[in-house]
Design an enzyme around this catalytic site. Structure first.
Site, short mmCIF file in Angstrom:
data_model
loop_
_atom_site.label_atom_id
_atom_site.label_comp_id
_atom_site.label_asym_id
_atom_site.label_seq_id
_atom_site.Cartn_x
_atom_site.Cartn_y
_atom_site.Cartn_z
N ARG A 172 0.85 -1.20 0.00
CA ARG A 172 0.00 0.00 0.00
C ARG A 172 0.88 1.24 0.00
O ARG A 172 1.72 1.40 0.90
CB ARG A 172 -0.87 0.04 1.26
CG ARG A 172 -1.64 -1.26 1.47
CD ARG A 172 -3.12 -1.05 1.40
NE ARG A 172 -3.81 -2.33 1.38
CZ ARG A 172 -4.92 -2.57 2.03
NH1 ARG A 172 -5.49 -1.64 2.76
NH2 ARG A 172 -5.49 -3.75 1.93
N GLU A 211 0.85 4.02 1.17
CA GLU A 211 0.40 4.97 2.19
C GLU A 211 1.39 6.13 2.20
O GLU A 211 2.58 5.93 2.40
CB GLU A 211 0.38 4.32 3.59
CG GLU A 211 -0.28 2.95 3.66
CD GLU A 211 -1.77 3.02 3.90
OE1 GLU A 211 -2.31 4.14 3.93
OE2 GLU A 211 -2.40 1.95 4.03
N ARG A 222 0.65 2.79 12.73
CA ARG A 222 -0.07 1.55 12.42
C ARG A 222 -0.12 1.22 10.93
O ARG A 222 -0.80 0.29 10.52
CB ARG A 222 -1.48 1.60 13.02
CG ARG A 222 -2.33 2.72 12.51
CD ARG A 222 -3.73 2.66 13.13
NE ARG A 222 -4.68 3.35 12.31
CZ ARG A 222 -4.79 4.68 12.25
NH1 ARG A 222 -4.01 5.44 13.00
NH2 ARG A 222 -5.66 5.24 11.46
N GLU A 230 -7.80 -0.90 14.24
CA GLU A 230 -8.49 -1.82 13.32
C GLU A 230 -7.59 -3.01 13.04
O GLU A 230 -6.45 -2.85 12.59
CB GLU A 230 -8.82 -1.10 12.00
CG GLU A 230 -9.53 -2.03 11.01
CD GLU A 230 -9.67 -1.43 9.61
OE1 GLU A 230 -9.97 -0.23 9.49
OE2 GLU A 230 -9.46 -2.19 8.64
P1 ATP Z 1 -6.84 1.56 7.81
O1 ATP Z 1 -8.24 2.14 7.74
O2 ATP Z 1 -6.38 1.27 9.21
O3 ATP Z 1 -5.84 2.27 6.98
P2 ATP Z 1 -7.82 -0.24 5.81
O4 ATP Z 1 -9.26 -0.27 6.15
O5 ATP Z 1 -7.34 0.62 4.70
O6 ATP Z 1 -6.96 0.09 7.14
P3 ATP Z 1 -8.13 -2.87 4.77
O7 ATP Z 1 -8.08 -2.59 3.33
O8 ATP Z 1 -9.43 -3.06 5.44
O9 ATP Z 1 -7.31 -1.73 5.54
O10 ATP Z 1 -7.14 -4.11 5.03
C1 ATP Z 1 -7.43 -5.18 5.92
C2 ATP Z 1 -6.47 -5.19 7.10
O11 ATP Z 1 -5.11 -5.18 6.65
C3 ATP Z 1 -6.57 -3.96 7.99
O12 ATP Z 1 -7.62 -4.09 8.93
C4 ATP Z 1 -5.21 -3.94 8.66
O13 ATP Z 1 -5.15 -4.84 9.73
C5 ATP Z 1 -4.29 -4.44 7.54
N1 ATP Z 1 -3.68 -3.31 6.85
C6 ATP Z 1 -4.20 -2.61 5.84
N2 ATP Z 1 -3.37 -1.64 5.43
C7 ATP Z 1 -2.27 -1.75 6.19
C8 ATP Z 1 -1.04 -1.04 6.26
N3 ATP Z 1 -0.78 -0.04 5.43
N4 ATP Z 1 -0.13 -1.41 7.18
C9 ATP Z 1 -0.38 -2.44 8.02
N5 ATP Z 1 -1.51 -3.15 8.01
C10 ATP Z 1 -2.46 -2.81 7.11
MG MG Z 2 -10.47 -1.76 6.67
#
Ligand code: ATP
Ligand code: MG
Length: 439
Positions: free
Chosen positions: A221, A223, A229, A362
């Site tokens: 990702r 980010e 986190r 989350e």
């Molecule tokens: P957040 O809202 O915390 O950025 P997300 O809703 O974008 O997370 P999801 O796409 O729902 O993330 O991904 C499923 C799970 O994968 C998340 O609940 C989290 O535990 C993990 N995850 C997602 N993105 C990341 C990240 N950039 N780094 C670490 N863990 C991640």
């Molecule tokens: Mg999510």
């Protein structure tokens, strides 16, 4: 006695294996020099291996040659020691080694980039720069011994539940959900991307009849921001299951988390001790609150939120004060969840979705998925995505796709929450973030 001969006669042991039955016997130990204390007439060294520490005690009268070697060995050098085990209540672990042989196998340079004995505290960045040294600290190594147990538990639990482990590609041609969090890569004469999630592939696998699959693998990702986190490369534990709904896979998820805790409590007592963490296995079932209830709770705590918004960090903090440690937020507005989430038939603005939370963190997101071809195409379009670029995915929905549901659980976040780590980077051996690409 030559060392080759010694080797065949003397049993190699880890520091933690030394006990009463070794008293008076010779043992062979390999490890790193943690510390040397020279009191003149006697030199104490601490030998560290992956299981712990043991004291090496060398009085001058034992051997002037040995004492000279031990006195001048640099900290963190790799050594081989053969010696006699003696009970010593004052030594850490209750035993000491009186050496007969002391060989420096690989000498460490000085000064060290990082103090493994932790007399000098270091910032996380410094620690990550010298991660191989940082990982020599028992406290840090314990984190990854527990991570190993966590992954092993996940694998055993899901296998026992009938899930089949799969590996899906990480080099892909389309984004999972569109959006900006994609890493483009050059793939010969085309552009490709690093996969954000195995979502599309695990859903396609539902059309094969495998019925229950899981994957433990990297997600990427882009980010933009450094948070405590988020990582740019994380490990995700994903499941997908046919002939069930969101509630069905929530039950799998809560039992999985419960099992991971129970296995760690049962098998990792020493490592929890090294970190100074006491674990309680979370009780089942986890609390379920609806998105609507969560919004009301947040408002009551004086935080601002409008229906249809995602929860801000302060909102989640406020919420976590009102609920159990582990809880599900269910039934989210369809609008803020991905296109593949199934809306309720009688109330299409709400979806069969959930997030698993640990306090304000989350851990997982999941849903019953849209398995109806026409609805899927419509929902893709509504999100501004072009169904043509999802051909490999949507075609699987045309020839017999069962109803299904699943979730993605962040492995690094799960470990972070189990061990109460303040930064997700602590839970990853070589983390990748906005600024860190090495080591
Ligand atoms: P957040 O809202 O915390 O950025 P997300 O809703 O974008 O997370 P999801 O796409 O729902 O993330 O991904 C499923 C799970 O994968 C998340 O609940 C989290 O535990 C993990 N995850 C997602 N993105 C990341 C990240 N950039 N780094 C670490 N863990 C991640
Ligand atoms: Mg999510």
């Amino acid at each position: 006695m030559k060392s080759a001969e010694m080797e065949s006669e003397v049993k190699r042991k880890y520091t933690s294996e030394i006990g009463e039955e070794d008293s008076g016997k010779q043992v062979l130990l390999y490890g790193w020099i943690h510390e040397v204390r020279d009191l003149g007439g006697v030199v104490f060294a601490l030998l560290r291996d992956r299981e712990g520490l043991i004291q090496i005690t060398c009085p001058k009268k034992r051997s002037p040659e040995l004492i000279k070697k031990i006195r001048k060995v640099r900290r963190e050098s790799v050594v081989r020691i053969v010696g006699e085990v003696k009970a010593e209540p004052k030594a850490p672990g209750g035993f000491e080694i009186l050496p007969n042989e002391f060989e420096v196998i690989s000498e460490a340079d000085a000064p060290l980039p990082l103090d493994v004995a932790e007399k000098v505290p270091a910032e996380l960045d410094t620690r990550l720069d010298a991660r191989f040294l940082d990982l020599r600290k028992p406290r840090v190594q314990a984190i990854f011994r527990i991570r190993h147990q966590m992954i092993q538990s996940v694998r055993s639990f899901l296998s026992e539940e009938g899930f089949i482990e799969v590996h899906t590609p990480k080099i892909v041609s389309t984004a999972t959900e569109g959006g900006t969090e994609l890493f483009p890569i050059s793939y010969f004469e085309r552009e490709a991307f690093l996969n954000q999630s195995p979502q599309l592939y695990k859903q396609v696998l539902m059309a094969t009849g495998l019925e229950k699959v899981f994957e433990i693998g990297p997600i990427f990702r882009a980010e933009e921001h450094n948070t405590v986190r988020h990582l740019n490369e994380a490990i995700s534990i994903d499941i997908e299951q046919s002939f069930t709904d969101h509630e069905g896979v929530m039950r799998v998820l809560e039992r999985l988390v419960n099992r991971v805790y129970a296995d760690i409590v049962k098998n990792c007592e020493r490592y929890l001790d090294w970190i100074g963490v006491e674990l309680e296995v979370p009780k089942l079932p986890f609390q379920r609150i609806t998105y609507d209830e969560a919004v009301e709770m947040v408002k009551k705590k004086g935080e601002e939120i409008t229906w249809g918004d995602d929860f801000s960090t302060p909102a989640l903090k406020a919420l976590s004060e009102e609920v159990n440690e582990h809880y599900f937020i269910v039934d989210w507005p369809t609008e803020i969840k991905p296109f593949y989430a199934m809306p309720y038939e009688n109330e299409p603005e709400i979806s069969k979705t959930f997030d698993l939370m640990a306090g304000s963190l989350e851990l997982a997101s999941g849903a019953q998925r849209v398995h109806i071809y026409d609805l899927l195409v419509r929902k893709l379009r509504e999100k501004g995505l072009n169904p043509d670029s999802f051909e490999f995915y949507i075609s699987a929905f045309r020839y017999g796709m069962p109803p299904h549901a699943g979730w993605g659980l962040g492995a690094d976040r799960l470990l972070m929450s189990i061990l109460n780590l303040k930064n997700i980077r602590e839970a990853v051996i070589f983390p990748r973030d906005r600024t860190r690409l090495t080591p």
